[in-house]
Design a protein around this motif. Structure first.
Motif, PDB file in Angstrom:
ATOM      1  N   GLY A  46       0.960  -1.291   0.022  1.00 49.89           N
ATOM      2  CA  GLY A  46       0.026   0.021   0.026  1.00 49.89           C
ATOM      3  C   GLY A  46       0.879   1.312  -0.075  1.00 49.89           C
ATOM      4  O   GLY A  46       1.920   1.121   0.078  1.00 49.89           O
ATOM      5  N   LYS A  47       0.197   2.484  -0.532  1.00 51.43           N
ATOM      6  CA  LYS A  47       0.859   3.529  -0.420  1.00 51.43           C
ATOM      7  C   LYS A  47       0.398   4.265   0.831  1.00 51.43           C
ATOM      8  O   LYS A  47      -0.722   4.514   1.284  1.00 51.43           O
ATOM      9  N   VAL A  48       1.493   4.711   1.583  1.00 48.35           N
ATOM     10  CA  VAL A  48       1.058   5.481   2.961  1.00 48.35           C
ATOM     11  C   VAL A  48       0.313   6.928   2.552  1.00 48.35           C
ATOM     12  O   VAL A  48       0.685   7.634   1.873  1.00 48.35           O
ATOM     13  N   ILE A  49      -0.900   6.894   3.421  1.00 51.04           N
ATOM     14  CA  ILE A  49      -1.572   8.145   3.349  1.00 51.04           C
ATOM     15  C   ILE A  49      -1.081   8.839   4.551  1.00 51.04           C
ATOM     16  O   ILE A  49      -1.022  10.240   4.524  1.00 51.04           O
ATOM     17  N   SER A  65       7.225   8.258   4.994  1.00 47.70           N
ATOM     18  CA  SER A  65       6.331   9.444   4.391  1.00 47.70           C
ATOM     19  C   SER A  65       5.195   9.330   3.367  1.00 47.70           C
ATOM     20  O   SER A  65       5.198   8.049   2.915  1.00 47.70           O
ATOM     21  N   PRO A  66       4.232  10.162   3.487  1.00 49.28           N
ATOM     22  CA  PRO A  66       3.189  10.078   2.634  1.00 49.28           C
ATOM     23  C   PRO A  66       3.540   9.830   1.165  1.00 49.28           C
ATOM     24  O   PRO A  66       4.454  10.250   0.472  1.00 49.28           O
ATOM     25  N   GLY A  67       2.802   8.785   0.569  1.00 51.15           N
ATOM     26  CA  GLY A  67       3.239   8.429  -0.840  1.00 51.15           C
ATOM     27  C   GLY A  67       4.246   7.656  -0.817  1.00 51.15           C
ATOM     28  O   GLY A  67       4.400   6.839  -1.975  1.00 51.15           O
ATOM     29  N   ALA A  68       4.807   7.051   0.065  1.00 55.50           N
ATOM     30  CA  ALA A  68       5.964   5.664   0.169  1.00 55.50           C
ATOM     31  C   ALA A  68       5.031   4.578   0.143  1.00 55.50           C
ATOM     32  O   ALA A  68       4.035   4.510   0.511  1.00 55.50           O
TER      33      ALA A  68
END
Length: 72
Positions: A46-49, A65-68
């Motif tokens: 998943g992509k971090v929100i 970080s968000p997007g990672a």
């Protein structure tokens, strides 16, 4: 049920309403001791929100970080 009486056009009142739905579609998971919300992009990935429960140093970790992209 609520009624909203306003002179503001309906389009402006409901602006951004669909964007909130997208944010709420995330899944909350634990990754490396950090509780976060991710947007699933593949099974187990998943992509971090956002970070929900973590230490202060975790906000400086570029892997969280968000997007990672993370595996859970």
């Amino acid at each position: 049920m609520s009624v909203l009486y306003t002179i503001v056009p309906l389009e402006e009142v409901l602006a951004g309403w669909q964007a909130e739905e997208k944010i709420n579609q995330g899944r909350e998971v634990w990754v490396e001791g950090v509780y976060m919300q991710v947007e699933p992009i593949a099974p187990g990935v998943g992509k971090v929100i956002r970070l929900i429960h973590c230490g202060l140093d975790d906000y400086l970790n570029p892997q969280l970080s968000p997007g990672a992209v993370v595996k859970y």
